[in-house]
Design a protein around this motif. Structure first.
Motif, PDB file in Angstrom:
ATOM      1  N   ALA A  69       0.827  -1.212   0.000  1.00  0.00           N
ATOM      2  CA  ALA A  69       0.000   0.000   0.000  1.00  0.00           C
ATOM      3  C   ALA A  69       0.860   1.260   0.000  1.00  0.00           C
ATOM      4  N   GLY A  70       1.882   1.281   0.820  1.00  0.00           N
ATOM      5  CA  GLY A  70       2.755   2.456   0.897  1.00  0.00           C
ATOM      6  C   GLY A  70       3.478   2.729  -0.406  1.00  0.00           C
ATOM      7  N   MET A  71       3.983   1.673  -1.029  1.00  0.00           N
ATOM      8  CA  MET A  71       4.684   1.851  -2.297  1.00  0.00           C
ATOM      9  C   MET A  71       3.722   2.297  -3.397  1.00  0.00           C
ATOM     10  N   PHE A  72       2.520   1.732  -3.405  1.00  0.00           N
ATOM     11  CA  PHE A  72       1.514   2.132  -4.391  1.00  0.00           C
ATOM     12  C   PHE A  72       1.164   3.606  -4.238  1.00  0.00           C
ATOM     13  N   ILE A  73       0.895   4.031  -3.018  1.00  0.00           N
ATOM     14  CA  ILE A  73       0.527   5.430  -2.760  1.00  0.00           C
ATOM     15  C   ILE A  73       1.675   6.367  -3.147  1.00  0.00           C
ATOM     16  N   ALA A  74       2.895   5.978  -2.812  1.00  0.00           N
ATOM     17  CA  ALA A  74       4.052   6.804  -3.174  1.00  0.00           C
ATOM     18  C   ALA A  74       4.151   6.957  -4.691  1.00  0.00           C
ATOM     19  N   GLY A  75       3.955   5.874  -5.422  1.00  0.00           N
ATOM     20  CA  GLY A  75       3.984   5.940  -6.885  1.00  0.00           C
ATOM     21  C   GLY A  75       2.832   6.749  -7.454  1.00  0.00           C
ATOM     22  N   LEU A  76       1.665   6.611  -6.830  1.00  0.00           N
ATOM     23  CA  LEU A  76       0.477   7.340  -7.273  1.00  0.00           C
ATOM     24  C   LEU A  76       0.672   8.848  -7.137  1.00  0.00           C
ATOM     25  N   ILE A  77       1.312   9.269  -6.060  1.00  0.00           N
ATOM     26  CA  ILE A  77       1.531  10.699  -5.837  1.00  0.00           C
ATOM     27  C   ILE A  77       2.690  11.222  -6.685  1.00  0.00           C
ATOM     28  N   SER A  78       3.784  10.460  -6.759  1.00  0.00           N
ATOM     29  CA  SER A  78       4.969  10.928  -7.481  1.00  0.00           C
ATOM     30  C   SER A  78       4.722  11.037  -8.985  1.00  0.00           C
ATOM     31  N   LYS A  79       4.249   9.990  -9.579  1.00  0.00           N
ATOM     32  CA  LYS A  79       3.975   9.876 -11.010  1.00  0.00           C
ATOM     33  C   LYS A  79       5.195  10.020 -11.924  1.00  0.00           C
ATOM     34  N   THR A  80       6.352  10.382 -11.371  1.00  0.00           N
ATOM     35  CA  THR A  80       7.527  10.574 -12.223  1.00  0.00           C
ATOM     36  C   THR A  80       8.733   9.748 -11.789  1.00  0.00           C
ATOM     37  N   SER A  81       8.691   9.174 -10.603  1.00  0.00           N
ATOM     38  CA  SER A  81       9.866   8.478 -10.080  1.00  0.00           C
ATOM     39  C   SER A  81       9.460   7.332  -9.163  1.00  0.00           C
ATOM     40  N   LEU A  82      10.249   6.271  -9.199  1.00  0.00           N
ATOM     41  CA  LEU A  82      10.039   5.153  -8.277  1.00  0.00           C
ATOM     42  C   LEU A  82      10.810   5.340  -6.972  1.00  0.00           C
ATOM     43  N   VAL A  83      11.636   6.360  -6.895  1.00  0.00           N
ATOM     44  CA  VAL A  83      12.454   6.571  -5.698  1.00  0.00           C
ATOM     45  C   VAL A  83      11.607   6.670  -4.426  1.00  0.00           C
ATOM     46  N   PRO A  84      10.514   7.442  -4.404  1.00  0.00           N
ATOM     47  CA  PRO A  84       9.704   7.482  -3.179  1.00  0.00           C
ATOM     48  C   PRO A  84       9.168   6.109  -2.783  1.00  0.00           C
ATOM     49  N   ALA A  85       8.738   5.336  -3.767  1.00  0.00           N
ATOM     50  CA  ALA A  85       8.236   3.987  -3.479  1.00  0.00           C
ATOM     51  C   ALA A  85       9.353   3.103  -2.925  1.00  0.00           C
ATOM     52  N   TYR A  86      10.548   3.208  -3.493  1.00  0.00           N
ATOM     53  CA  TYR A  86      11.682   2.430  -2.988  1.00  0.00           C
ATOM     54  C   TYR A  86      12.036   2.828  -1.553  1.00  0.00           C
ATOM     55  N   ILE A  87      11.971   4.115  -1.258  1.00  0.00           N
ATOM     56  CA  ILE A  87      12.280   4.576   0.096  1.00  0.00           C
ATOM     57  C   ILE A  87      11.257   4.020   1.079  1.00  0.00           C
ATOM     58  N   VAL A  88       9.978   4.128   0.719  1.00  0.00           N
ATOM     59  CA  VAL A  88       8.925   3.605   1.596  1.00  0.00           C
ATOM     60  C   VAL A  88       9.095   2.101   1.791  1.00  0.00           C
ATOM     61  N   GLY A  89       9.293   1.382   0.700  1.00  0.00           N
ATOM     62  CA  GLY A  89       9.472  -0.070   0.793  1.00  0.00           C
ATOM     63  C   GLY A  89      10.690  -0.445   1.619  1.00  0.00           C
ATOM     64  N   GLY A  90      11.779   0.281   1.432  1.00  0.00           N
ATOM     65  CA  GLY A  90      13.001   0.009   2.194  1.00  0.00           C
ATOM     66  C   GLY A  90      12.822   0.271   3.681  1.00  0.00           C
ATOM     67  N   LEU A  91      12.163   1.371   4.012  1.00  0.00           N
ATOM     68  CA  LEU A  91      11.913   1.678   5.427  1.00  0.00           C
ATOM     69  C   LEU A  91      11.008   0.632   6.070  1.00  0.00           C
ATOM     70  N   MET A  92       9.984   0.228   5.356  1.00  0.00           N
ATOM     71  CA  MET A  92       9.060  -0.769   5.909  1.00  0.00           C
ATOM     72  C   MET A  92       9.721  -2.146   6.017  1.00  0.00           C
ATOM     73  N   LEU A  93      10.570  -2.491   5.054  1.00  0.00           N
ATOM     74  CA  LEU A  93      11.308  -3.751   5.156  1.00  0.00           C
ATOM     75  C   LEU A  93      12.255  -3.701   6.351  1.00  0.00           C
ATOM     76  N   ALA A  94      12.925  -2.569   6.543  1.00  0.00           N
ATOM     77  CA  ALA A  94      13.819  -2.416   7.694  1.00  0.00           C
ATOM     78  C   ALA A  94      13.038  -2.555   9.006  1.00  0.00           C
ATOM     79  N   ALA A  95      11.834  -1.980   9.065  1.00  0.00           N
ATOM     80  CA  ALA A  95      11.008  -2.096  10.266  1.00  0.00           C
ATOM     81  C   ALA A  95      10.600  -3.545  10.504  1.00  0.00           C
ATOM     82  N   THR A  96      10.312  -4.276   9.433  1.00  0.00           N
ATOM     83  CA  THR A  96       9.948  -5.686   9.554  1.00  0.00           C
ATOM     84  C   THR A  96      11.129  -6.493  10.090  1.00  0.00           C
ATOM     85  N   VAL A  97      12.309  -6.268   9.540  1.00  0.00           N
ATOM     86  CA  VAL A  97      13.510  -6.973   9.997  1.00  0.00           C
ATOM     87  C   VAL A  97      13.808  -6.611  11.456  1.00  0.00           C
TER      88      VAL A  97
END
Length: 134
Positions: A69-97
């Motif tokens: 959901a976080g990565m989707f929303i980040a991509g939906l808002i950005s519309k020009t870059s995957l970097v925000p989605a990668y940051i969100v995904g990376g932070l959430m993966l780090a929180a999971t670990v």
């Protein structure tokens, strides 16, 4: 500026999704034992065996859904870059670990949590990528 907003809102959406699955759904369907304090990490560490299996499954589902959901929303808002989605995904993966490391868990829980978190990253990237207008 738009990418910063996408990252912040995506992270908030991811965190809120995890909260909904873990707390609002998980604790309602699978209540903790009498006298339990799910906000007390020491109680959780010392009583993992008393937490219902269904509640643990909801944690795993929450992490998976939150990342997507976080990565989707980040991509939906950005519309020009995957970097925000990668940051969100990376932070959430780090929180999971971090969660896996900090709390003693059964092997099934830890392994399914990390496998589904990585799957959430993969699916989340795909969902975010579909939102790009480049």
């Amino acid at each position: 500026m738009k990418n910063s907003l996408a990252t912040i809102v995506g992270f908030i959406a991811a965190s809120l999704t995890v909260y909904i699955f873990e707390t609002l759904i998980g604790h309602q369907l699978f209540p903790f034992p009498e006298g339990a304090n799910p906000m007390d990490m020491e109680w959780i560490k010392n009583n993992m065996n008393r937490i219902p299996t269904g509640a643990k499954v909801m944690v795993v589902i929450g992490h998976f859904m939150g990342i997507m959901a976080g990565m989707f929303i980040a991509g939906l808002i950005s519309k020009t870059s995957l970097v925000p989605a990668y940051i969100v995904g990376g932070l959430m993966l780090a929180a999971t670990v971090f969660n896996i490391i900090m709390l003693p868990k059964a092997l099934w829980f830890s392994s399914s949590d990390i496998v589904l978190a990585v799957a959430g990253l993969w699916i989340g990237k795909s969902l975010a990528q579909r939102q790009l207008k480049i």
